[in-house]
Scaffold this motif. Structure first.
Motif, PDB file in Angstrom:
ATOM      1  N   SER A  46      -4.041  -5.792 -23.050  1.00  0.00           N
ATOM      2  CA  SER A  46      -4.235  -5.383 -21.655  1.00  0.00           C
ATOM      3  C   SER A  46      -2.953  -5.442 -20.828  1.00  0.00           C
ATOM      4  O   SER A  46      -2.919  -4.951 -19.692  1.00  0.00           O
ATOM      5  CB  SER A  46      -5.283  -6.288 -20.990  1.00  0.00           C
ATOM      6  N   LEU A  47      -1.894  -6.049 -21.358  1.00  0.00           N
ATOM      7  CA  LEU A  47      -0.699  -6.317 -20.553  1.00  0.00           C
ATOM      8  C   LEU A  47       0.097  -5.059 -20.206  1.00  0.00           C
ATOM      9  O   LEU A  47       0.988  -5.098 -19.356  1.00  0.00           O
ATOM     10  CB  LEU A  47       0.194  -7.340 -21.263  1.00  0.00           C
ATOM     11  N   THR A  48      -0.229  -3.952 -20.863  1.00  0.00           N
ATOM     12  CA  THR A  48       0.433  -2.685 -20.518  1.00  0.00           C
ATOM     13  C   THR A  48       0.061  -2.245 -19.110  1.00  0.00           C
ATOM     14  O   THR A  48       0.756  -1.422 -18.510  1.00  0.00           O
ATOM     15  CB  THR A  48       0.032  -1.583 -21.514  1.00  0.00           C
ATOM     16  N   ILE A  49      -1.045  -2.790 -18.592  1.00  0.00           N
ATOM     17  CA  ILE A  49      -1.490  -2.423 -17.247  1.00  0.00           C
ATOM     18  C   ILE A  49      -0.423  -2.763 -16.214  1.00  0.00           C
ATOM     19  O   ILE A  49      -0.066  -1.939 -15.360  1.00  0.00           O
ATOM     20  CB  ILE A  49      -2.824  -3.132 -16.914  1.00  0.00           C
ATOM     21  N   SER A  50       0.090  -3.994 -16.272  1.00  0.00           N
ATOM     22  CA  SER A  50       1.117  -4.404 -15.309  1.00  0.00           C
ATOM     23  C   SER A  50       2.420  -3.647 -15.544  1.00  0.00           C
ATOM     24  O   SER A  50       3.165  -3.366 -14.594  1.00  0.00           O
ATOM     25  CB  SER A  50       1.355  -5.915 -15.383  1.00  0.00           C
ATOM     26  N   VAL A  51       2.688  -3.291 -16.798  1.00  0.00           N
ATOM     27  CA  VAL A  51       3.918  -2.546 -17.121  1.00  0.00           C
ATOM     28  C   VAL A  51       3.911  -1.187 -16.422  1.00  0.00           C
ATOM     29  O   VAL A  51       4.910  -0.787 -15.799  1.00  0.00           O
ATOM     30  CB  VAL A  51       4.058  -2.357 -18.647  1.00  0.00           C
ATOM     31  N   THR A  52       2.794  -0.476 -16.502  1.00  0.00           N
ATOM     32  CA  THR A  52       2.746   0.859 -15.904  1.00  0.00           C
ATOM     33  C   THR A  52       2.846   0.810 -14.380  1.00  0.00           C
ATOM     34  O   THR A  52       3.463   1.689 -13.766  1.00  0.00           O
ATOM     35  CB  THR A  52       1.458   1.602 -16.307  1.00  0.00           C
ATOM     36  N   SER A  53       2.265  -0.228 -13.767  1.00  0.00           N
ATOM     37  CA  SER A  53       2.376  -0.364 -12.311  1.00  0.00           C
ATOM     38  C   SER A  53       3.830  -0.545 -11.898  1.00  0.00           C
ATOM     39  O   SER A  53       4.299   0.061 -10.920  1.00  0.00           O
ATOM     40  CB  SER A  53       1.543  -1.558 -11.829  1.00  0.00           C
ATOM     41  N   VAL A  54       4.557  -1.364 -12.653  1.00  0.00           N
ATOM     42  CA  VAL A  54       5.981  -1.580 -12.364  1.00  0.00           C
ATOM     43  C   VAL A  54       6.770  -0.300 -12.580  1.00  0.00           C
ATOM     44  O   VAL A  54       7.664   0.043 -11.786  1.00  0.00           O
ATOM     45  CB  VAL A  54       6.544  -2.713 -13.252  1.00  0.00           C
ATOM     46  N   LEU A  55       6.444   0.443 -13.626  1.00  0.00           N
ATOM     47  CA  LEU A  55       7.168   1.682 -13.922  1.00  0.00           C
ATOM     48  C   LEU A  55       6.965   2.727 -12.831  1.00  0.00           C
ATOM     49  O   LEU A  55       7.909   3.428 -12.446  1.00  0.00           O
ATOM     50  CB  LEU A  55       6.725   2.243 -15.276  1.00  0.00           C
ATOM     51  N   VAL A  56       5.741   2.848 -12.335  1.00  0.00           N
ATOM     52  CA  VAL A  56       5.476   3.827 -11.264  1.00  0.00           C
ATOM     53  C   VAL A  56       6.244   3.450 -10.003  1.00  0.00           C
ATOM     54  O   VAL A  56       6.875   4.305  -9.366  1.00  0.00           O
ATOM     55  CB  VAL A  56       3.963   3.916 -10.969  1.00  0.00           C
ATOM     56  N   GLY A  57       6.221   2.161  -9.617  1.00  0.00           N
ATOM     57  CA  GLY A  57       6.963   1.716  -8.437  1.00  0.00           C
ATOM     58  C   GLY A  57       8.456   1.900  -8.591  1.00  0.00           C
ATOM     59  O   GLY A  57       9.148   2.320  -7.649  1.00  0.00           O
ATOM     60  N   SER A  58       8.977   1.611  -9.771  1.00  0.00           N
ATOM     61  CA  SER A  58      10.413   1.752 -10.027  1.00  0.00           C
ATOM     62  C   SER A  58      10.832   3.217 -10.054  1.00  0.00           C
ATOM     63  O   SER A  58      11.915   3.577  -9.566  1.00  0.00           O
ATOM     64  CB  SER A  58      10.769   1.073 -11.360  1.00  0.00           C
ATOM     65  N   ALA A  59       9.985   4.074 -10.636  1.00  0.00           N
ATOM     66  CA  ALA A  59      10.285   5.513 -10.669  1.00  0.00           C
ATOM     67  C   ALA A  59      10.319   6.089  -9.260  1.00  0.00           C
ATOM     68  O   ALA A  59      11.201   6.898  -8.922  1.00  0.00           O
ATOM     69  CB  ALA A  59       9.233   6.234 -11.509  1.00  0.00           C
ATOM     70  N   LEU A  60       9.379   5.666  -8.430  1.00  0.00           N
ATOM     71  CA  LEU A  60       9.344   6.131  -7.047  1.00  0.00           C
ATOM     72  C   LEU A  60      10.591   5.665  -6.294  1.00  0.00           C
ATOM     73  O   LEU A  60      11.176   6.417  -5.496  1.00  0.00           O
ATOM     74  CB  LEU A  60       8.088   5.616  -6.347  1.00  0.00           C
ATOM     75  N   ALA A  61      11.012   4.438  -6.555  1.00  0.00           N
ATOM     76  CA  ALA A  61      12.220   3.903  -5.913  1.00  0.00           C
ATOM     77  C   ALA A  61      13.449   4.723  -6.299  1.00  0.00           C
ATOM     78  O   ALA A  61      14.275   5.070  -5.442  1.00  0.00           O
ATOM     79  CB  ALA A  61      12.414   2.437  -6.309  1.00  0.00           C
TER      80      ALA A  61
END
Length: 327
Positions: A46-61
């Motif tokens: 399940s830990l990929t869930i937090s990974v994708t949230s970080v990736l979306v925020g970082s990509a937007l940044a």
């Protein structure tokens, strides 16, 4: 009548044989090492869930400022994974303590099959707490921006931590009073995506909240499947979840609606900036149909894991779409 009785007896014998076989297979499972038990207790799938949230925020940044700090990304990834793992272990601990999970019927085997004592679980919780604190400290040092830290990072970190722990921990237990879905939505959507965004840009932007919504809805779907599967156990334990209040049929409609609204909102975001590449996750629609059909047919045993896997691919494509939508 005799033929009917013979058929019924035959079915009973077959069912009994299946039960004996299942018990025998469980007994033949090789013992899990203590280290592997600790790893499995965090629910690594399940830990990929937090990974994708970080990736979306970082990509937007990166799309907004055209700058990227790989060290900061590494810190917040480890921190986010540690915080989710902490929440998973605390959830397993309190679900068992409150009677929601039992050895005989629980799908979560953390407290029963991994060779871990209650003391081991408590030690793991402390280890993950310390790891989260270290990551927060490293993040603060790396940012070196007191105003941003005090006004943005610390409030988000505190709010996210409280929600994560209070999901099942006493005295609140948000999951048990029907607020679990909202808690997960906030933690892995607005809070984590905004935190990742701020870690790169050093400023707060409501845009990150809006971009977190589609991914957050697919993450809530993971919890929704889990709670639907556990309707009987939660009801017997006196816990109130959204799924236990609505019943299976309405849960099925909500599961489908979560994906529908995720794609509708993603399309709305693409219209706002006239960049249709944001809709890249649309290529996953055949998989959604498969998941919804599996839910409809009440095959929930492995659907939680499959829904989590879908959310990972959705989030990854979402992040790529954000990067490709640069003006």
């Amino acid at each position: 009548m005799s033929a009917i009785n013979r058929n019924e007896k035959t079915k009973q014998v077959v069912n009994k044989t299946k039960e004996i076989k299942t018990e025998s297979e469980q007994q033949q499972k090789p013992p899990v090492s203590k280290l592997m038990g600790f790893v499995l207790a965090t629910r690594p799938w399940s830990l990929t869930i937090s990974v994708t949230s970080v990736l979306v925020g970082s990509a937007l940044a990166y799309r907004e400022i055209r700058e990227f700090d790989s060290i900061m990304l590494s810190i917040i990834l480890v921190g986010a994974i540690s915080l989710q793992a902490l929440g998973n272990v605390v959830n397993s601990f309190y679900d068992c303590k409150n009677g929601n999970d039992t050895k005989e019927k629980s799908a979560d085997r953390t407290m029963f099959d991994f060779g871990l004592t209650e003391g081991n679980i408590i030690n793991l919780i402390w280890f993950l707490l310390i790891q989260c604190a270290i990551c927060l400290g490293l993040m603060i040092v790396r940012m070196d921006n007191i105003k941003c830290i005090v006004e943005n990072i610390l409030p988000l970190a505190a709010f996210g931590f409280i929600l994560n722990i209070s999901y099942t921990a006493a005295p609140i237990g948000l999951k048990y009073i029907g607020l679990g879905d909202l808690t997960i939505f906030l933690c892995f959507g607005p809070i984590l995506v905004q935190s990742a965004f701020i870690s790169q840009t050093h400023y707060h932007d409501s845009l990150a909240y809006f971009y977190s919504i589609p991914l957050a809805l697919t993450i809530v779907a993971v919890l929704h499947v889990n709670n639907t599967r556990d309707i009987k156990a939660d009801s017997e334990a006196g816990s109130i979840t959204l799924a236990s209040k609505l019943g299976f049929k309405n849960c099925y409609y909500i599961y489908a609606a979560l994906y529908l609204f995720a794609y509708i909102y993603l399309f709305k975001l693409s219209l706002d900036i006239d960049k249709y590449i944001l809709n890249l996750p649309i290529i996953l629609i055949p998989k959604i149909i498969s998941l919804i059909n599996q839910f409809k047919n009440k095959k929930l045993e492995d659907l939680t894991e499959k829904t989590g896997q879908f959310s990972f691919f959705f989030g990854g494509l979402n992040a790529i779409g954000v990067l490709l939508s640069m003006q």
